[in-house]
Design an enzyme around this catalytic site. Structure first.
Site, PDB file in Angstrom:
ATOM      1  N   HIS A 167      18.284 -27.658 -26.008  1.00  0.00           N
ATOM      2  CA  HIS A 167      18.183 -29.098 -26.622  1.00  0.00           C
ATOM      3  C   HIS A 167      17.338 -28.944 -28.388  1.00  0.00           C
ATOM      4  CE1 HIS A 167      18.057 -29.934 -22.816  1.00  0.00           C
ATOM      5  NE2 HIS A 167      16.972 -28.811 -21.968  1.00  0.00           N
TER       6      HIS A 167
ATOM      7  N   ARG B  94      11.250 -36.543 -11.042  1.00  0.00           N
ATOM      8  CA  ARG B  94      10.589 -36.328 -12.231  1.00  0.00           C
ATOM      9  C   ARG B  94      10.938 -36.375 -13.823  1.00  0.00           C
ATOM     10  NH1 ARG B  94      10.627 -31.124 -14.868  1.00  0.00           N
ATOM     11  NH2 ARG B  94      12.121 -29.646 -13.289  1.00  0.00           N
TER      12      ARG B  94
ATOM     13  N   TYR C 191      22.369 -32.336 -13.301  1.00  0.00           N
ATOM     14  CA  TYR C 191      21.497 -32.011 -12.652  1.00  0.00           C
ATOM     15  C   TYR C 191      20.405 -31.667 -11.787  1.00  0.00           C
ATOM     16  CZ  TYR C 191      16.616 -29.160 -14.870  1.00  0.00           C
ATOM     17  OH  TYR C 191      15.753 -28.478 -13.817  1.00  0.00           O
TER      18      TYR C 191
ATOM     19  N   HIS D  94      22.048 -24.702 -14.295  1.00  0.00           N
ATOM     20  CA  HIS D  94      20.477 -23.921 -13.578  1.00  0.00           C
ATOM     21  C   HIS D  94      21.419 -23.255 -11.835  1.00  0.00           C
ATOM     22  CE1 HIS D  94      19.523 -24.980 -17.710  1.00  0.00           C
ATOM     23  NE2 HIS D  94      18.088 -26.100 -16.948  1.00  0.00           N
TER      24      HIS D  94
ATOM     25  N   ASP E 144      17.934 -22.384 -22.904  1.00  0.00           N
ATOM     26  CA  ASP E 144      16.841 -23.250 -22.180  1.00  0.00           C
ATOM     27  C   ASP E 144      16.264 -23.826 -23.344  1.00  0.00           C
ATOM     28  OD1 ASP E 144      16.696 -26.339 -21.066  1.00  0.00           O
ATOM     29  OD2 ASP E 144      15.211 -25.199 -19.554  1.00  0.00           O
TER      30      ASP E 144
HETATM   31  C1  0GY Z   1      16.187 -28.716 -18.372  1.00  0.00           C
HETATM   32  C2  0GY Z   1      14.989 -28.714 -17.735  1.00  0.00           C
HETATM   33  C3  0GY Z   1      14.678 -29.990 -17.264  1.00  0.00           C
HETATM   34  C4  0GY Z   1      14.460 -30.761 -18.693  1.00  0.00           C
HETATM   35  C5  0GY Z   1      15.463 -31.416 -18.380  1.00  0.00           C
HETATM   36  O1  0GY Z   1      16.166 -33.147 -19.986  1.00  0.00           O
HETATM   37  C6  0GY Z   1      15.219 -33.059 -19.203  1.00  0.00           C
HETATM   38  O2  0GY Z   1      14.167 -33.578 -19.822  1.00  0.00           O
HETATM   39  O3  0GY Z   1      16.321 -31.216 -18.814  1.00  0.00           O
HETATM   40  C7  0GY Z   1      13.354 -29.009 -16.508  1.00  0.00           C
HETATM   41  O4  0GY Z   1      12.418 -30.027 -16.702  1.00  0.00           O
HETATM   42  O5  0GY Z   1      13.933 -29.083 -15.666  1.00  0.00           O
HETATM   43  O6  0GY Z   1      17.401 -27.755 -17.986  1.00  0.00           O
HETATM   44  O7  0GY Z   1      15.433 -28.753 -19.919  1.00  0.00           O
END
Ligand code: 0GY
Length: 305
Positions: free
Chosen positions: A37, A134, A161, A185, A253
């Site tokens: 990201h 969350r 996800y 994941h 990640d």
């Molecule tokens: C990831 C996992 C998380 C966060 C996000 O988009 C996001 O905010 O995916 C997490 O908090 O498990 O893949 O980045």
């Protein structure tokens, strides 16, 4: 700046590792970090008002420096929930990277064809549906279906996800999508239950039944109970890589949002790869052939299109 709470990182936020170790593992030429990201910088790309967390900035320059340090050539940058449906930080990073990055965006059903074409031109090749409460508010499934129908003609896919207990409920939605479905994941298995438990086996079975389902074998740092180097997650990663060598992706990640008790060392994560992709051929498929086929439309290997 958008209205609302200040764009200051959460007090319990863990920043990405300032000094990751140099991995001993040398990725093959053309290797792709297919899940990472960019965050902000908030002064230029404010975090979304509806976000569930405020991270520390993690810029494209820092991401590209990590890519080079780890020995990777390309990134797939995934829109994080802290930016909501505002994909500007993502497209800014994609445009800076040119052919060295592709992206996964978050869009609403009101997205226009012109906006989709702009995202496509910037390098976006998929949309992400996030089912973790969350992280994101609930979106009705018929809305998600309409979004998938809009992006399918572009050849894009849907990244999903979710957490393992939710798979059974979500499977009918996923089966109804007219695109490939790429799971983040490994569907977040409960590592305490073990590889042979019906929960993880349901995920394996789903992949076996549906050739349009792909999995990222990423994020051991989130799933592990043992902690670094996350050897308790290797059997899960290995099971997926060995059974579905042509439908797996790997990513760091980075910058690891929402880790709570430690920060992952990206070099340690890269050094885990040969433990679950145990031959040069499996490593090449995981890191080069599969992501280049899915995101760059390049057929470099032996898998079916
Ligand atoms: C990831 C996992 C998380 C966060 C996000 O988009 C996001 O905010 O995916 C997490 O908090 O498990 O893949 O980045």
């Amino acid at each position: 700046m958008s209205a609302g709470r200040p764009q200051i990182m959460d007090p319990d936020w863990l920043a990405f590792h300032p000094n990751p170790s140099k991995p001993r593992f040398k990725p093959p030429a053309g290797a792709v970090d297919a899940h990472c990201h960019v965050f902000g910088p908030a002064a230029q790309f404010p975090y979304a008002p509806e976000r569930k967390y405020t991270p520390c900035d993690a810029s494209k320059a820092q991401l590209f420096a990590l890519r080079d340090f780890l020995g990777f050539e390309r990134n797939v940058i995934v829109q994080a929930t802290c930016h909501g449906k505002d994909n500007r930080a993502l497209t800014d990073a994609l445009q800076a990277a040119g052919e060295r990055a592709r992206g996964v965006a978050t869009v609403g059903e009101d997205i226009t064809e012109t906006e989709l074409a702009e995202l496509d031109a910037a390098g976006v090749r998929g949309v992400r549906f996030n089912f973790l409460r969350r992280l994101a508010d609930f979106t009705p499934h018929d809305v998600l279906r309409r979004i998938a129908a809009k992006v399918a003609p572009l050849g894009w896919h849907v990244v999903v996800y979710f957490e393992a207990p939710d798979l059974a409920e979500l499977k009918p939605l996923f089966a109804s999508l007219p695109t490939k479905v790429v799971v983040d994941h490994m569907g977040r298995p409960d590592v305490a239950l073990g590889v042979d438990h019906p929960q993880f086996q349901a995920f394996v079975q789903w992949m076996a039944e549906d050739a349009d389902v792909w999995s990222k074998v990423s994020c051991p740092e989130r799933l592990s109970l043992a902690g670094p180097p996350y050897n308790d997650v290797v059997p899960f990663q290995r099971a997926i890589v060995e059974r579905f060598p042509d439908r797996v992706l790997w990513g760091t990640d980075w910058p690891h949002p929402n880790l709570k008790n430690h920060m992952a060392d990206d070099g340690v994560l890269a050094d885990q790869i040969p433990k679950f992709a145990t031959t040069p051929e499996r490593q090449r498929k995981l890191l080069v052939d599969n992501p280049q086929r899915l995101y760059w439309g390049v057929s470099t290997g032996t898998a079916e299109p």
